[in-house]
Design a protein around this motif. Sequence first.
Motif, mmCIF file in Angstrom:
data_model
loop_
_atom_site.group_PDB
_atom_site.id
_atom_site.type_symbol
_atom_site.label_atom_id
_atom_site.label_comp_id
_atom_site.label_asym_id
_atom_site.label_seq_id
_atom_site.Cartn_x
_atom_site.Cartn_y
_atom_site.Cartn_z
ATOM 1 N N ILE A 265 27.916 -16.687 29.830
ATOM 2 C CA ILE A 265 28.730 -17.318 30.875
ATOM 3 C C ILE A 265 28.397 -18.809 30.883
ATOM 4 C CG2 ILE A 265 29.168 -17.374 33.373
ATOM 5 C CD1 ILE A 265 28.468 -14.388 33.453
ATOM 6 N N HIS A 266 29.407 -19.625 31.034
ATOM 7 C CA HIS A 266 29.202 -21.073 31.008
ATOM 8 C C HIS A 266 29.785 -21.710 32.257
ATOM 9 C CE1 HIS A 266 28.347 -21.139 26.584
ATOM 10 N NE2 HIS A 266 28.904 -19.954 26.733
ATOM 11 N N VAL A 267 29.154 -22.806 32.694
ATOM 12 C CA VAL A 267 29.747 -23.630 33.741
ATOM 13 C C VAL A 267 29.836 -25.030 33.170
ATOM 14 C CG1 VAL A 267 29.387 -24.707 35.997
ATOM 15 C CG2 VAL A 267 28.953 -22.266 35.703
ATOM 16 N N ASP A 268 31.032 -25.576 33.138
ATOM 17 C CA ASP A 268 31.255 -26.878 32.494
ATOM 18 C C ASP A 268 30.599 -26.914 31.109
ATOM 19 O OD1 ASP A 268 32.913 -28.060 34.308
ATOM 20 O OD2 ASP A 268 31.401 -29.338 35.237
ATOM 21 N N ASP A 311 23.974 -22.973 39.076
ATOM 22 C CA ASP A 311 24.557 -23.914 38.112
ATOM 23 C C ASP A 311 25.876 -24.492 38.603
ATOM 24 O OD1 ASP A 311 22.371 -23.211 36.693
ATOM 25 O OD2 ASP A 311 23.436 -22.537 34.894
ATOM 26 N N PHE A 312 26.620 -23.670 39.324
ATOM 27 C CA PHE A 312 27.912 -24.146 39.821
ATOM 28 C C PHE A 312 27.704 -25.220 40.885
ATOM 29 C CE2 PHE A 312 31.955 -24.135 42.022
ATOM 30 C CZ PHE A 312 32.870 -23.946 40.993
ATOM 31 N N VAL A 313 26.742 -24.966 41.780
ATOM 32 C CA VAL A 313 26.441 -25.929 42.846
ATOM 33 C C VAL A 313 25.965 -27.249 42.227
ATOM 34 C CG1 VAL A 313 24.766 -26.406 44.702
ATOM 35 C CG2 VAL A 313 26.018 -24.231 44.651
ATOM 36 N N LYS A 314 25.129 -27.137 41.195
ATOM 37 C CA LYS A 314 24.626 -28.335 40.530
ATOM 38 C C LYS A 314 25.775 -29.122 39.881
ATOM 39 C CE LYS A 314 21.552 -27.984 37.115
ATOM 40 N NZ LYS A 314 20.358 -27.447 36.463
ATOM 41 N N ALA A 317 27.813 -30.784 42.528
ATOM 42 C CA ALA A 317 27.127 -31.954 43.090
ATOM 43 C C ALA A 317 27.290 -33.152 42.163
ATOM 44 C CB ALA A 317 25.653 -31.643 43.322
ATOM 45 N N SER A 318 27.215 -32.900 40.870
ATOM 46 C CA SER A 318 27.345 -34.031 39.953
ATOM 47 C C SER A 318 28.777 -34.583 39.957
ATOM 48 C CB SER A 318 26.878 -33.657 38.545
ATOM 49 O OG SER A 318 27.839 -32.818 37.966
ATOM 50 N N ARG A 319 29.708 -33.784 40.487
ATOM 51 C CA ARG A 319 31.073 -34.312 40.659
ATOM 52 C C ARG A 319 31.288 -34.825 42.070
ATOM 53 N NH1 ARG A 319 35.613 -30.805 37.719
ATOM 54 N NH2 ARG A 319 34.521 -30.318 35.797
ATOM 55 N N LYS A 320 30.211 -34.926 42.816
ATOM 56 C CA LYS A 320 30.256 -35.417 44.209
ATOM 57 C C LYS A 320 31.099 -34.529 45.124
ATOM 58 C CE LYS A 320 28.587 -39.849 43.228
ATOM 59 N NZ LYS A 320 27.835 -39.327 42.064
ATOM 60 N N ILE A 321 31.091 -33.240 44.833
ATOM 61 C CA ILE A 321 31.791 -32.297 45.713
ATOM 62 C C ILE A 321 30.808 -31.855 46.781
ATOM 63 C CG2 ILE A 321 32.902 -30.032 45.834
ATOM 64 C CD1 ILE A 321 33.879 -30.500 42.947
ATOM 65 N N LYS A 322 31.221 -31.956 48.042
ATOM 66 C CA LYS A 322 30.286 -31.694 49.142
ATOM 67 C C LYS A 322 30.185 -30.199 49.458
ATOM 68 C CE LYS A 322 29.448 -33.031 53.926
ATOM 69 N NZ LYS A 322 30.264 -32.328 54.915
ATOM 70 N N ALA A 332 28.607 -19.857 47.927
ATOM 71 C CA ALA A 332 28.685 -21.287 47.667
ATOM 72 C C ALA A 332 30.059 -21.780 48.082
ATOM 73 C CB ALA A 332 28.455 -21.564 46.187
ATOM 74 N N CYS A 333 30.067 -22.583 49.157
ATOM 75 C CA CYS A 333 31.349 -23.084 49.661
ATOM 76 C C CYS A 333 31.314 -24.605 49.698
ATOM 77 C CB CYS A 333 31.632 -22.531 51.051
ATOM 78 S SG CYS A 333 31.763 -20.722 51.055
ATOM 79 N N PHE A 334 32.484 -25.195 49.587
ATOM 80 C CA PHE A 334 32.580 -26.643 49.457
ATOM 81 C C PHE A 334 33.707 -27.160 50.334
ATOM 82 C CE2 PHE A 334 31.104 -24.575 45.659
ATOM 83 C CZ PHE A 334 29.950 -25.278 45.337
ATOM 84 N N SER A 335 33.573 -28.418 50.701
ATOM 85 C CA SER A 335 34.651 -29.045 51.440
ATOM 86 C C SER A 335 35.746 -29.387 50.438
ATOM 87 C CB SER A 335 34.151 -30.313 52.119
ATOM 88 O OG SER A 335 35.268 -31.086 52.493
ATOM 89 N N SER A 336 36.957 -28.951 50.731
ATOM 90 C CA SER A 336 38.011 -29.209 49.753
ATOM 91 C C SER A 336 38.654 -30.568 49.974
ATOM 92 C CB SER A 336 39.067 -28.103 49.798
ATOM 93 O OG SER A 336 39.583 -28.001 51.102
ATOM 94 N N LYS A 337 38.216 -31.278 51.032
ATOM 95 C CA LYS A 337 38.854 -32.562 51.337
ATOM 96 C C LYS A 337 38.809 -33.527 50.166
ATOM 97 C CE LYS A 337 38.185 -32.643 56.293
ATOM 98 N NZ LYS A 337 37.032 -32.921 57.141
#
Length: 428
Positions: A265-268, A311-314, A317-322, A332-337
């Motif tokens: 399995i890969h992430v990015d 790995d997904f959270v990391k 984060a490197s894409r500046k997704i909050k 793992a949830c993120f602000s979609s704004k």
Amino acid sequence: MSSSQHLLHIFSFALFFFLSRAAEKPHGLILPIRKNCTTLQYYTEVDMGTPLSNANVVIDLGGKLLWFDCDGYNSSSYHLLPCNSSKCKAATTYECTDCNYPYFSDCSKNFCGVYPYNPLGNGFIAAGLALGEDIMSVSSTDGISYLLSVESRHFPFSCSSTREGSILGSELSGGTKGMIGLSRARSALSSQLASAFKLPHIFALCLPNSSATDPGDIFIGGDHTTCYLTEMCLAYDHPTHPQPGKQFPNSNIHSDEYFIGVKSIHVDRKHVSFKESLLSINKKGIGGTKLSTLAPYTISQTSIYKALVKDFVKAAASRKIKRVTSVAPFGACFSSKIIASSQTGPAVPLQSKSLYFRIYGANSMVEVEKDVLCLGSVDGGSNPTTSVVLGGHPLENYLLEFDLASSKLGFSTSLLPRNTTCSHYRLS
Ligand SMILES: *[C@@H]1O[C@H](CO)[C@@H](O)[C@H](O)[C@H]1NC(C)=O
Ligand SMILES: *[C@@H]1O[C@H](CO)[C@@H](O)[C@H](O)[C@H]1NC(C)=O
Ligand SMILES: *[C@@H]1O[C@H](CO)[C@@H](O)[C@H](O)[C@H]1NC(C)=O
Ligand SMILES: *[C@@H]1O[C@H](CO)[C@@H](O)[C@H](O)[C@H]1NC(C)=O
Ligand SMILES: *[C@@H]1O[C@H](CO)[C@@H](O)[C@H](O)[C@H]1NC(C)=O
């Protein structure tokens, strides 16, 4: 008779002949797939009996049989199948002579006992029922439209009474009253219809991501699906061979479900690190990756799940997704704004199972509330029978073609970059 009348007569005879031939041997068959957005179940409609009556039934990709609650079903063409019929052998795992099965101890009656199984509940829900058969009417297709209906005169299924139906039918979406199996078993829909109409043993699924008005489709019979929708030809360049799996650990009952050979399995494009032996099926029948239309999201064994979330959270984060507070059952949830949207859904890190099956934002992320997107992956516990279950959401808007004869599975790439979805057609 004048010669023009004569010609007309020949012509209409030829047309009749052509149409009735077409009715006997369609190029393929098609059934609609709808999604209930509350239960997240996919269902189709079957038309059965004399007179024809219809029933909505939940689609179980790993299921063996069609069964539904026959309350109000009063078909003059319905009859029970004998225990020694080939349809009975296809649907059961025991010998007809084995009279020790509960519910079927009266061998003299020679009827076929089956155990329809509803995996939706928390436990194993099965009921002993008799296998019968009746007429099934289904639309033929040229791969694009819903054409003339054709009839399979002897379609095997089980009638549950209201009493059994209430046990078996628990957890089914409102408006549905049974289940239909699409597994590799000979008693499943795809095999039965392919045999009845002498079509190749191939079927394809295109799961819709949303509403009841724009259905996706089940195509049965092959050839046409390789070029379903003009530019959407299915590439068989990345075939995955379904592996044999065992349905129940430590038993000899072989699963008819579809296991795929995910190796990593890969992430990015970065390898997610966990014990990769979990991805193969061991001697006890534990492990592997299967496809399921009953699980709404991806379910992974705990260590795989944790590694993936980390790995997904990391990568996010490197894409500046909050990251925001998680909403159960997701971790793992993120602000979609501030997540850009793209044709393939929210522009989040790309997940891939094996090198080829890419899961874009639209398939990996679930909008749980306004401005909150969660990674659509849930923790399956530390000892699940199957290590990774790819549920419906990650499979939506792909065309999946199951070639039963050669045990191959073709994935299209996501349809979204091609500006199309599985809800491409409207039924008239
Ligand atoms: C079922 O059909 C039979 C004949 O086809 C008829 O005699 C009978 O009344 C029907 N029963 C119900 C409950 O509709
Ligand atoms: C099945 O059993 C019935 C009655 O016992 C018998 O008449 C019939 O020949 C059998 N069919 C097959 C295929 O064995
Ligand atoms: C979806 O399922 C829910 C819960 O069973 C039910 O209340 C609802 O009517 C169903 N929706 C449709 C469109 O059938
Ligand atoms: C389904 O996917 C399409 C294309 O990405 C999108 O426009 C639509 O909002 C989605 N529907 C739901 C209910 O997610
Ligand atoms: C898809 O549709 C969008 C908007 O409708 C358009 O801007 C884009 O060029 C289309 N892409 C393709 C590949 O047709």
